[in-house]
Design an enzyme around this catalytic site. Structure first.
Site, PDB file in Angstrom:
ATOM      1  CD  GLU A 182      21.596 -47.078  35.505  1.00  0.00           C
ATOM      2  OE1 GLU A 182      21.942 -48.130  35.873  1.00  0.00           O
ATOM      3  OE2 GLU A 182      21.342 -45.786  35.860  1.00  0.00           O
ATOM      4  CB  ILE A 219      25.213 -36.340  32.560  1.00  0.00           C
ATOM      5  CG1 ILE A 219      26.845 -36.531  32.475  1.00  0.00           C
ATOM      6  CG2 ILE A 219      24.980 -36.442  34.297  1.00  0.00           C
ATOM      7  CD1 ILE A 219      27.380 -38.195  32.120  1.00  0.00           C
TER       8      ILE A 219
HETATM    9  P1  TGC Z   1      33.854 -56.923  35.286  1.00  0.00           P
HETATM   10  O1  TGC Z   1      35.558 -56.869  35.245  1.00  0.00           O
HETATM   11  O2  TGC Z   1      32.527 -57.552  34.181  1.00  0.00           O
HETATM   12  O3  TGC Z   1      33.241 -56.035  37.118  1.00  0.00           O
HETATM   13  C1  TGC Z   1      34.271 -54.773  37.290  1.00  0.00           C
HETATM   14  C2  TGC Z   1      34.001 -56.232  38.837  1.00  0.00           C
HETATM   15  O4  TGC Z   1      32.799 -54.872  39.231  1.00  0.00           O
HETATM   16  C3  TGC Z   1      31.568 -56.856  39.031  1.00  0.00           C
HETATM   17  N1  TGC Z   1      30.537 -56.677  38.814  1.00  0.00           N
HETATM   18  C4  TGC Z   1      30.088 -55.736  39.412  1.00  0.00           C
HETATM   19  N2  TGC Z   1      29.916 -55.215  40.850  1.00  0.00           N
HETATM   20  C5  TGC Z   1      28.109 -55.013  41.015  1.00  0.00           C
HETATM   21  N3  TGC Z   1      27.536 -55.315  40.494  1.00  0.00           N
HETATM   22  C6  TGC Z   1      27.888 -55.355  38.977  1.00  0.00           C
HETATM   23  N4  TGC Z   1      26.365 -54.525  38.248  1.00  0.00           N
HETATM   24  C7  TGC Z   1      28.757 -55.895  38.274  1.00  0.00           C
HETATM   25  N5  TGC Z   1      28.666 -55.726  37.256  1.00  0.00           N
HETATM   26  C8  TGC Z   1      30.171 -56.627  37.265  1.00  0.00           C
HETATM   27  C9  TGC Z   1      32.617 -58.058  38.778  1.00  0.00           C
HETATM   28  O5  TGC Z   1      32.551 -58.983  39.223  1.00  0.00           O
HETATM   29  C10 TGC Z   1      33.801 -57.565  39.240  1.00  0.00           C
HETATM   30  O6  TGC Z   1      34.252 -57.811  40.421  1.00  0.00           O
HETATM   31  P2  TGC Z   1      35.842 -57.821  41.277  1.00  0.00           P
HETATM   32  O7  TGC Z   1      35.475 -57.912  42.815  1.00  0.00           O
HETATM   33  O8  TGC Z   1      36.302 -59.679  40.297  1.00  0.00           O
HETATM   34  O9  TGC Z   1      36.976 -57.118  40.478  1.00  0.00           O
HETATM   35  O10 TGC Z   1      34.022 -54.889  34.476  1.00  0.00           O
HETATM   36  P3  TGC Z   1      33.753 -54.659  32.752  1.00  0.00           P
HETATM   37  O11 TGC Z   1      33.806 -53.277  32.406  1.00  0.00           O
HETATM   38  O12 TGC Z   1      34.050 -55.476  32.229  1.00  0.00           O
HETATM   39  O13 TGC Z   1      32.198 -54.291  32.557  1.00  0.00           O
HETATM   40  C11 TGC Z   1      31.422 -54.931  32.533  1.00  0.00           C
HETATM   41  C12 TGC Z   1      29.695 -54.527  32.399  1.00  0.00           C
HETATM   42  C13 TGC Z   1      29.816 -54.476  30.709  1.00  0.00           C
HETATM   43  C14 TGC Z   1      29.037 -55.412  33.063  1.00  0.00           C
HETATM   44  C15 TGC Z   1      29.785 -52.961  32.499  1.00  0.00           C
HETATM   45  O14 TGC Z   1      30.760 -52.152  31.855  1.00  0.00           O
HETATM   46  C16 TGC Z   1      28.748 -52.249  32.377  1.00  0.00           C
HETATM   47  O15 TGC Z   1      27.598 -52.583  33.089  1.00  0.00           O
HETATM   48  N6  TGC Z   1      27.999 -51.554  31.499  1.00  0.00           N
HETATM   49  C17 TGC Z   1      27.208 -50.481  31.246  1.00  0.00           C
HETATM   50  C18 TGC Z   1      27.437 -48.969  31.888  1.00  0.00           C
HETATM   51  C19 TGC Z   1      25.914 -48.792  31.890  1.00  0.00           C
HETATM   52  O16 TGC Z   1      25.373 -49.431  32.251  1.00  0.00           O
HETATM   53  N7  TGC Z   1      26.084 -47.405  32.099  1.00  0.00           N
HETATM   54  C20 TGC Z   1      25.258 -46.411  32.525  1.00  0.00           C
HETATM   55  C21 TGC Z   1      25.006 -45.223  33.047  1.00  0.00           C
HETATM   56  S1  TGC Z   1      24.387 -44.117  34.375  1.00  0.00           S
HETATM   57  C22 TGC Z   1      22.762 -44.100  33.344  1.00  0.00           C
HETATM   58  O17 TGC Z   1      22.786 -44.725  32.576  1.00  0.00           O
HETATM   59  C23 TGC Z   1      21.844 -43.686  34.281  1.00  0.00           C
HETATM   60  S2  TGC Z   1      20.565 -43.460  33.399  1.00  0.00           S
HETATM   61  C24 TGC Z   1      19.233 -42.618  34.208  1.00  0.00           C
HETATM   62  C25 TGC Z   1      18.267 -43.203  35.191  1.00  0.00           C
HETATM   63  O18 TGC Z   1      19.096 -44.245  35.793  1.00  0.00           O
HETATM   64  O19 TGC Z   1      17.276 -43.574  35.139  1.00  0.00           O
HETATM   65  P1  FAD Z   2      27.391 -47.976  22.802  1.00  0.00           P
HETATM   66  O1  FAD Z   2      28.632 -48.335  24.070  1.00  0.00           O
HETATM   67  O2  FAD Z   2      27.882 -47.187  21.618  1.00  0.00           O
HETATM   68  O3  FAD Z   2      26.249 -48.862  22.373  1.00  0.00           O
HETATM   69  C1  FAD Z   2      25.680 -49.012  20.809  1.00  0.00           C
HETATM   70  C2  FAD Z   2      25.403 -50.015  20.628  1.00  0.00           C
HETATM   71  O4  FAD Z   2      26.196 -51.140  20.205  1.00  0.00           O
HETATM   72  C3  FAD Z   2      24.120 -50.597  21.207  1.00  0.00           C
HETATM   73  O5  FAD Z   2      23.138 -51.798  20.658  1.00  0.00           O
HETATM   74  C4  FAD Z   2      24.944 -51.970  22.426  1.00  0.00           C
HETATM   75  O6  FAD Z   2      24.240 -53.013  22.465  1.00  0.00           O
HETATM   76  C5  FAD Z   2      25.909 -52.284  21.489  1.00  0.00           C
HETATM   77  N1  FAD Z   2      26.754 -52.819  21.907  1.00  0.00           N
HETATM   78  C6  FAD Z   2      27.948 -51.868  22.343  1.00  0.00           C
HETATM   79  N2  FAD Z   2      28.880 -53.007  22.685  1.00  0.00           N
HETATM   80  C7  FAD Z   2      28.573 -54.245  22.852  1.00  0.00           C
HETATM   81  C8  FAD Z   2      29.166 -55.386  22.379  1.00  0.00           C
HETATM   82  N3  FAD Z   2      30.145 -55.419  23.197  1.00  0.00           N
HETATM   83  N4  FAD Z   2      28.101 -56.896  21.596  1.00  0.00           N
HETATM   84  C9  FAD Z   2      27.217 -55.911  21.666  1.00  0.00           C
HETATM   85  N5  FAD Z   2      25.751 -54.716  21.356  1.00  0.00           N
HETATM   86  C10 FAD Z   2      27.389 -54.064  21.482  1.00  0.00           C
HETATM   87  N6  FAD Z   2      24.728 -42.330  31.614  1.00  0.00           N
HETATM   88  C11 FAD Z   2      25.330 -41.567  32.849  1.00  0.00           C
HETATM   89  O7  FAD Z   2      26.424 -42.379  33.386  1.00  0.00           O
HETATM   90  N7  FAD Z   2      24.546 -41.235  34.014  1.00  0.00           N
HETATM   91  C12 FAD Z   2      23.442 -40.380  32.805  1.00  0.00           C
HETATM   92  O8  FAD Z   2      22.797 -40.054  34.400  1.00  0.00           O
HETATM   93  C13 FAD Z   2      22.474 -41.002  31.711  1.00  0.00           C
HETATM   94  N8  FAD Z   2      21.417 -40.618  31.689  1.00  0.00           N
HETATM   95  C14 FAD Z   2      21.371 -40.770  30.601  1.00  0.00           C
HETATM   96  C15 FAD Z   2      19.976 -40.335  30.059  1.00  0.00           C
HETATM   97  C16 FAD Z   2      19.652 -40.708  28.463  1.00  0.00           C
HETATM   98  C17 FAD Z   2      18.892 -39.467  28.290  1.00  0.00           C
HETATM   99  C18 FAD Z   2      20.487 -41.431  27.589  1.00  0.00           C
HETATM  100  C19 FAD Z   2      19.311 -41.719  26.871  1.00  0.00           C
HETATM  101  C20 FAD Z   2      21.777 -41.868  28.575  1.00  0.00           C
HETATM  102  C21 FAD Z   2      21.996 -41.858  30.014  1.00  0.00           C
HETATM  103  N9  FAD Z   2      23.072 -42.517  30.052  1.00  0.00           N
HETATM  104  C22 FAD Z   2      23.874 -41.666  31.279  1.00  0.00           C
HETATM  105  C23 FAD Z   2      24.172 -42.690  29.017  1.00  0.00           C
HETATM  106  C24 FAD Z   2      23.899 -44.382  29.056  1.00  0.00           C
HETATM  107  O9  FAD Z   2      23.929 -45.092  30.778  1.00  0.00           O
HETATM  108  C25 FAD Z   2      24.364 -44.706  27.437  1.00  0.00           C
HETATM  109  O10 FAD Z   2      23.546 -44.642  26.052  1.00  0.00           O
HETATM  110  C26 FAD Z   2      24.681 -46.387  27.437  1.00  0.00           C
HETATM  111  O11 FAD Z   2      24.942 -47.481  28.670  1.00  0.00           O
HETATM  112  C27 FAD Z   2      24.977 -46.496  26.020  1.00  0.00           C
HETATM  113  O12 FAD Z   2      26.100 -46.659  26.001  1.00  0.00           O
HETATM  114  P2  FAD Z   2      26.225 -45.431  24.530  1.00  0.00           P
HETATM  115  O13 FAD Z   2      24.935 -44.962  24.210  1.00  0.00           O
HETATM  116  O14 FAD Z   2      27.557 -44.825  24.121  1.00  0.00           O
HETATM  117  O15 FAD Z   2      25.964 -46.381  23.492  1.00  0.00           O
END
Ligand code: TGC
Ligand code: FAD
Length: 396
Positions: A376, A168
């Site tokens: 993200e 986080i």
């Molecule tokens: P899924 O069943 O596909 O979707 C549930 C509902 O959500 C809708 N939806 C979205 N709506 C708005 N924006 C999006 N990007 C959306 N993606 C999906 C979808 O249409 C559905 O709507 P409804 O009306 O049908 O209920 O959900 P799923 O659980 O299968 O998830 C799909 C997936 C893999 C795309 C999603 O889990 C995902 O995006 N995973 C990646 C996780 C991620 O990006 N984590 C980021 C954490 S925060 C972070 O990393 C901060 S870094 C710091 C910085 O920003 O600098």
């Molecule tokens: P995993 O989900 O374990 O994935 C590992 C590998 O497997 C990846 O190459 C991925 O692409 C692959 N993979 C996973 N599933 C599949 C699939 N179905 N098919 C094919 N390939 C797949 N999160 C927050 O909530 N808040 C924050 O502020 C935040 N800040 C962050 C800051 C840093 C510096 C970093 C490194 C991460 C941060 N994150 C934060 C977390 C970030 O969003 C996660 O690291 C990211 O979503 C990937 O999750 P994971 O690291 O558990 O990798």
């Protein structure tokens, strides 16, 4: 005179920016030249977040810049993107801090919060007097947040939170955490069981721990959150965040900003490599820029940066017209971060041995961009999001 970054505008895209957009970019660029560049290599080396810049960035209106009211700057999405671009030219860690504060903390409060929550938190977050973090990822659930195990239990007029969040940004410096949890009593298999809570970080049972040993985003704070029987009043539930979709909507805001930020890092790598190639001589007393293979690398960077600029600017204009879908933002994040990482690798190559030192920003950008590629939504998760959009078939 101190070095002033000039950017890179092969396609004359500046002509399609408004006066206000150019002014916002100039202001942010000057801030980065004057206050970030002089200290950032040292911060990265020491693993230190430059906290001394937080208030100044608030005064410049960087936090929640594209939100209206509540002391926010009320910028357009293109202006906000230009701020992100310039900040990431400085360092991805600094852009991350502003992204999280803006897109992942202020945006959910603004979009899903009660009037009381907005008045209490948004002006203080906008000024940088308070810092926020966003807890979605867990140790066991990164790409697939719908599996989260953090739980919220209703007890009288309170909720009791239990769980662990990991990776986080700003975890240990935050005053407030936006925590995503599943509500007990609802079907945990359904994404509609997910809720968002505002958790003040001084509540009993809440703790945060720094992640140590990072070789990426060293000028940014990354940590874990632990919630053990943390009680929050009912008023801390974000009333409009009634499913996982709300959390995913926040991600769209952050991913959009990242798509611009990556261009900033890529431009810095390109400009550094171009200048170096024109100056460095090898064979026949000729600059290495005169060799065809070096030129090919520079042309690749210039072309990909230009395409990325078009992509983000267009998605920004779509967003300003409320026509940007999350698939458009996925394409921009996926493409531009990949492009920036390739630019960093090519630039490092052009600088030869010098490329690995802190005398140049390239290695730092490269190491940072490895995180940006993962967070993200990883590059491959965005491939699958786009694949699902194009085919109608989810392949996760
Ligand atoms: P899924 O069943 O596909 O979707 C549930 C509902 O959500 C809708 N939806 C979205 N709506 C708005 N924006 C999006 N990007 C959306 N993606 C999906 C979808 O249409 C559905 O709507 P409804 O009306 O049908 O209920 O959900 P799923 O659980 O299968 O998830 C799909 C997936 C893999 C795309 C999603 O889990 C995902 O995006 N995973 C990646 C996780 C991620 O990006 N984590 C980021 C954490 S925060 C972070 O990393 C901060 S870094 C710091 C910085 O920003 O600098
Ligand atoms: P995993 O989900 O374990 O994935 C590992 C590998 O497997 C990846 O190459 C991925 O692409 C692959 N993979 C996973 N599933 C599949 C699939 N179905 N098919 C094919 N390939 C797949 N999160 C927050 O909530 N808040 C924050 O502020 C935040 N800040 C962050 C800051 C840093 C510096 C970093 C490194 C991460 C941060 N994150 C934060 C977390 C970030 O969003 C996660 O690291 C990211 O979503 C990937 O999750 P994971 O690291 O558990 O990798």
């Amino acid at each position: 005179m101190a070095f002033k970054f000039q950017g890179f505008d092969f396609l004359h895209l500046d002509a399609s920016l408004t006066e206000d957009e150019l002014l916002v970019r100039r202001t942010t660029r000057d801030f980065v030249d004057d206050h970030v560049i002089p200290i950032i290599e040292g911060c990265f080396r020491e693993g230190r977040f430059p906290r001394e810049l937080v208030t100044q960035m608030g005064e410049l209106g960087f936090y929640g810049a594209n939100l209206q009211g509540y002391d926010c700057a009320g910028m357009s999405n293109v202006e906000y993107g230009l701020v992100m671009q310039e900040l990431e030219r400085g360092d991805s860690g600094l852009r991350s801090f502003v992204s999280v504060q803006s897109a992942l903390v202020m945006y959910p409060i603004y979009t899903f919060g009660s009037e009381e929550q907005k008045s209490r938190w948004l002006p203080a977050l906008a000024r940088g007097e308070k810092i926020g973090c966003f807890g979605l990822t867990e140790p066991g659930f990164g790409s697939n947040p719908s599996g989260m195990t953090t739980r919220a239990r209703k007890s009288g007029d309170e909720y009791i939170l239990n769980g662990e969040k990991m990776w986080i940004t700003s975890a240990t410096i935050a005053d407030v955490a936006v925590v995503w949890a599943k509500l007990e009593g609802e079907d945990p298999e359904s994404s509609s069981s997910v809720r968002g809570f505002l958790v003040e970080t001084d509540r009993p049972g809440f703790s945060a721990q720094d992640v140590h040993g990072k070789w990426s985003l060293r000028a940014s704070v990354t940590g874990g959150l632990s919630l053990q029987e943390v009680r929050v009043p009912e008023a801390n539930l974000l009333p409009g965040a009634t499913s996982l979709k709300a959390a995913l909507m926040c991600l769209n805001q952050a991913r959009y900003g990242i798509s611009w930020g990556a261009i900033g890092a890529a431009m810095d790598c390109y400009v550094t490599a171009l200048n170096y190639a024109k100056m460095r001589k090898q064979f026949h007393d000729q600059p290495i820029a005169s060799h065809q293979i070096v030129q090919e690398k520079l042309v690749w960077m210039a072309s990909e940066i230009s395409k990325a600029q078009l992509l983000s600017l267009h998605v920004g204009r779509l967003k300003d017209a409320e026509k940007a879908g999350h698939q458009h933002i996925s394409m921009a994040k996926r493409n531009n971060v990949w492009m920036a990482l390739e630019c960093a690798r090519l630039a490092r190559d052009i600088l030869g041995a010098n490329g690995i030192t802190e005398d140049y920003p390239i290695m730092r950008h490269m190491m940072n961009l490895e995180s940006v590629k993962t967070y993200e939504g990883t590059h491959d998760i965005h491939t699958l999001i786009l694949g699902q959009h194009l085919t109608g078939i989810g392949a996760y």
